[in-house]
Motif scaffolding. Structure first.
Motif, mmCIF file in Angstrom:
data_model
loop_
_atom_site.group_PDB
_atom_site.id
_atom_site.type_symbol
_atom_site.label_atom_id
_atom_site.label_comp_id
_atom_site.label_asym_id
_atom_site.label_seq_id
_atom_site.Cartn_x
_atom_site.Cartn_y
_atom_site.Cartn_z
ATOM 1 N N GLU A 125 -31.407 49.453 62.873
ATOM 2 C CA GLU A 125 -30.414 49.312 63.946
ATOM 3 C C GLU A 125 -29.132 50.062 63.642
ATOM 4 O OE1 GLU A 125 -29.795 45.193 64.653
ATOM 5 O OE2 GLU A 125 -31.712 44.904 65.684
ATOM 6 N N THR A 126 -28.823 50.241 62.371
ATOM 7 C CA THR A 126 -27.570 50.897 61.991
ATOM 8 C C THR A 126 -27.747 52.366 61.635
ATOM 9 O OG1 THR A 126 -27.838 50.316 59.657
ATOM 10 C CG2 THR A 126 -26.731 48.714 61.079
ATOM 11 N N GLY A 127 -28.983 52.787 61.356
ATOM 12 C CA GLY A 127 -29.208 54.163 60.924
ATOM 13 C C GLY A 127 -29.053 54.351 59.432
ATOM 14 N N ASP A 128 -28.663 53.290 58.706
ATOM 15 C CA ASP A 128 -28.552 53.355 57.245
ATOM 16 C C ASP A 128 -29.890 52.917 56.660
ATOM 17 O OD1 ASP A 128 -27.627 53.586 54.692
ATOM 18 O OD2 ASP A 128 -26.416 51.757 54.716
ATOM 19 N N PHE A 129 -30.870 53.820 56.707
ATOM 20 C CA PHE A 129 -32.245 53.462 56.380
ATOM 21 C C PHE A 129 -32.429 53.281 54.880
ATOM 22 C CE2 PHE A 129 -32.784 55.795 60.396
ATOM 23 C CZ PHE A 129 -33.505 54.855 61.120
ATOM 24 N N ARG A 130 -33.176 52.242 54.520
ATOM 25 C CA ARG A 130 -33.646 52.041 53.154
ATOM 26 C C ARG A 130 -35.127 51.708 53.248
ATOM 27 N NH1 ARG A 130 -29.376 50.997 49.473
ATOM 28 N NH2 ARG A 130 -27.350 50.839 50.524
#
Length: 551
Positions: free
Chosen positions: A198-203
């Motif tokens: 949802e935030t684009g800060d993928f892990r």
């Protein structure tokens, strides 16, 4: 009974006709585009990215379908997130549940599209994508999806993929319960999880298995995808890895190209058709380890392989690359700059305790076994693998030491004896030359290794000198041969006029040229040098007699 069957059949025909009429007529009078904002909102919530659909139309068949001319997936909806990749597709088809429509809601049950593209800024990461997936929303907002994704991964050299997947999305987390299918010439299967959708800060974390030709591997991957940088950590294990086959599959070298004579010493220089792609829009930083029980590299058989691997700014670096090689051990570093058209590389390694005859036979099978012994080799060379003649670009330094060996089919001492016995007119005898030590430091340039400190030590013959060993095995050496006292005595019986060549240690020294190649070295006396040096000795003897003292 017959009347009942006829009525039932008639009713079925009428019902089918009504369905067909409804499928044709109803979409003409229903404004499906009024549901577009809700569908966009659903997809935006699921993906965490702004979704824009083209105009919607309604179709009826085995359920209710919505068709959009286009689909655009934009940047993350979180203002704090970076730009990230974007996607687009055509002919988007959505299958929706019928009951929620009566209350004005849209519940998407499946989705498909074609001609999908994923981009990062101006770089195409994937193209020609086609998706078919089912969607099922559970209590609490959890979304499950199964389907098939086909297309081309432009970021991996255009590899074709045909992947089946099973996922579960719960808030900010996507669980990849399974992913499997062909990728290019190989096949992968994986499971793992992704957060930050949802935030684009993928892990992302994953456990994967892969098969590419004769190579199979398992491993773990952890990746962090940020707008400023993508970081990857991995650990790969395999019972067998065929680097030659993988290079051919990736287009680094053509499959039909056989390793050249110098390919084993300078393997990175033979990337005859290296593919160089554009630099990634977001910098990638990767670190990991590779472990293999066995491997194949430019015709060489490797065992107990272990290496650290790093990737920075287009440069792949194999650090502390350790493996066993024909009874010996290799350790070193190889770096390759993949994003520059000339593909520069740097090889800095050391091989100790290797059986030299097996090593030479592996990387130069066209040459017969000629040199035996236990070898140590040090190399520090650079070159450009992306040029038309990569072997001509190799430059650097090295050192070779061989102990307790023999030169097969190269009876150097016998050749010298034959030349002296027949005044240079006899055929050289063929035999073997055992030796205690063969050593040389050398520089590499212009497809040859040049040495100025060649040393060869054996029971009957010592050689010291300089010259070249060409990449094709050719020899061009100028050396001073020192014969043992036994061979010196035999030579003086035939040619007593060479007494002035005998030193106080009882050994005769002769200037010699070694030509030919490793398989058939030819020994030639340097007669011009012998005469010149002989004349100088006689002048010195005359001065001693004249003045009664040494000069």
């Amino acid at each position: 009974m017959k009347t009942f069957l006829r009525r039932s059949l008639l009713a079925a025909v009428v019902l089918a006709g009504l369905l067909v009429v409804a499928a044709v007529v109803i979409p003409r009078f229903v404004d499906a585009d009024r549901w577009r904002p809700e569908v966009e909102e659903q997809l935006t919530h699921v993906l965490g990215r702004r979704v824009v659909l083209g105009p919607l139309s309604l179709s009826l068949g085995w359920g209710v379908g919505l068709r959009a001319e286009s689909l655009e997936v934009g940047p993350p909806i979180d203002p704090a997130a970076g730009p990230g990749p974007t996607a687009g597709a055509h002919d988007v088809r959505l299958r929706v549940a019928i009951r929620p429509l009566f209350s004005g809601d849209v519940d998407v049950r499946s989705i498909s599209f074609r001609d999908g593209t994923v981009r990062q800024d101006s770089t195409t990461l994937a193209s020609g994508l086609a998706l078919r997936a089912s969607l099922r929303r559970e209590h609490g907002g959890t979304l499950e999806s199964q389907g098939v994704l086909r297309g081309r991964l432009d970021s991996l050299g255009g590899a074709q993929v045909d992947l089946r997947f099973d996922t579960r999305v719960d808030g900010d987390r996507l669980d990849l319960r399974s992913l499997s299918g062909p990728v290019g010439p190989g096949r992968i299967s994986a499971k793992g999880a992704v957060t930050g959708i949802e935030t684009g800060d993928f892990r992302a974390t994953a456990e994967a298995e892969a098969e590419f030709g004769r190579t199979s591997a398992t491993g773990t991957v952890e990746a962090t995808l940020r707008p400023s940088e993508t970081r990857v950590e991995f650990a790969v294990r395999t019972p067998f890895v065929d680097f030659d086959e993988l290079a051919a599959m990736a287009g680094v070298v053509p499959p039909a190209v056989a390793p050249r004579a110098s390919g084993g010493l300078f393997p990175a220089a033979f990337a005859a058709e290296t593919r160089v792609g554009p630099a990634p829009a977001v910098p990638i930083r990767a670190d990991g380890t590779i472990e293999a029980e066995r491997g194949r590299f430019h015709g060489l058989d490797l065992t107990a392989i272990r290496s650290r691997v790093s990737y920075r700014d287009g440069r792949i670096r194999f650090e502390r690359a350790d493996f066993e090689l024909y009874g010996g051990r290799h350790e070193g570093t190889l770096s390759v700059e993949t994003e520059r058209p000339e593909v520069p590389f740097h090889l800095d390694d050391r091989v100790t305790g290797v059986r030299l005859d097996e090593l030479l036979s592996a990387f130069a099978p066209q040459l017969p076994k000629t040199v035996y012994g236990t070898a140590e080799l040090e190399l520090d060379v650079r070159g450009r693998a992306g040029t038309d003649a990569p072997d001509a670009t190799v430059v650097g330094d090295g050192r070779l030491e061989v102990k307790d060996g023999r030169l097969a089919g190269a009876g150097l001492a016998e050749q010298l004896s034959a030349i002296l016995a027949e005044a240079g007119n006899a055929d050289a005898k063929r035999g073997e030359t055992p030796f205690e030590r063969l050593g040389a430091s050398f520089t590499v340039r212009d497809r040859r290794a040049h040495t100025d400190d060649l040393e060869f030590r054996s029971e009957d013959l010592d050689l010291d000198g300089n010259g070249d060993l060409r990449f094709d095995g050719g020899l061009d050496l100028d050396v001073v041969a020192s014969l043992s006292p036994r061979l010196t005595a035999q030579a003086l019986e035939r040619l007593p006029q060479l007494k002035f060549r005998v030193g106080r240690d009882g050994r005769m020294t002769l200037p010699v040229q070694v030509r030919g190649d490793l398989s058939r070295p030819q020994v030639v006396l340097d007669l011009q040098r012998i005469l010149e040096e002989g004349l100088g000795d006689r002048i010195r003897e005359g001065l001693r007699s004249l003045f009664g003292k040494k000069h």
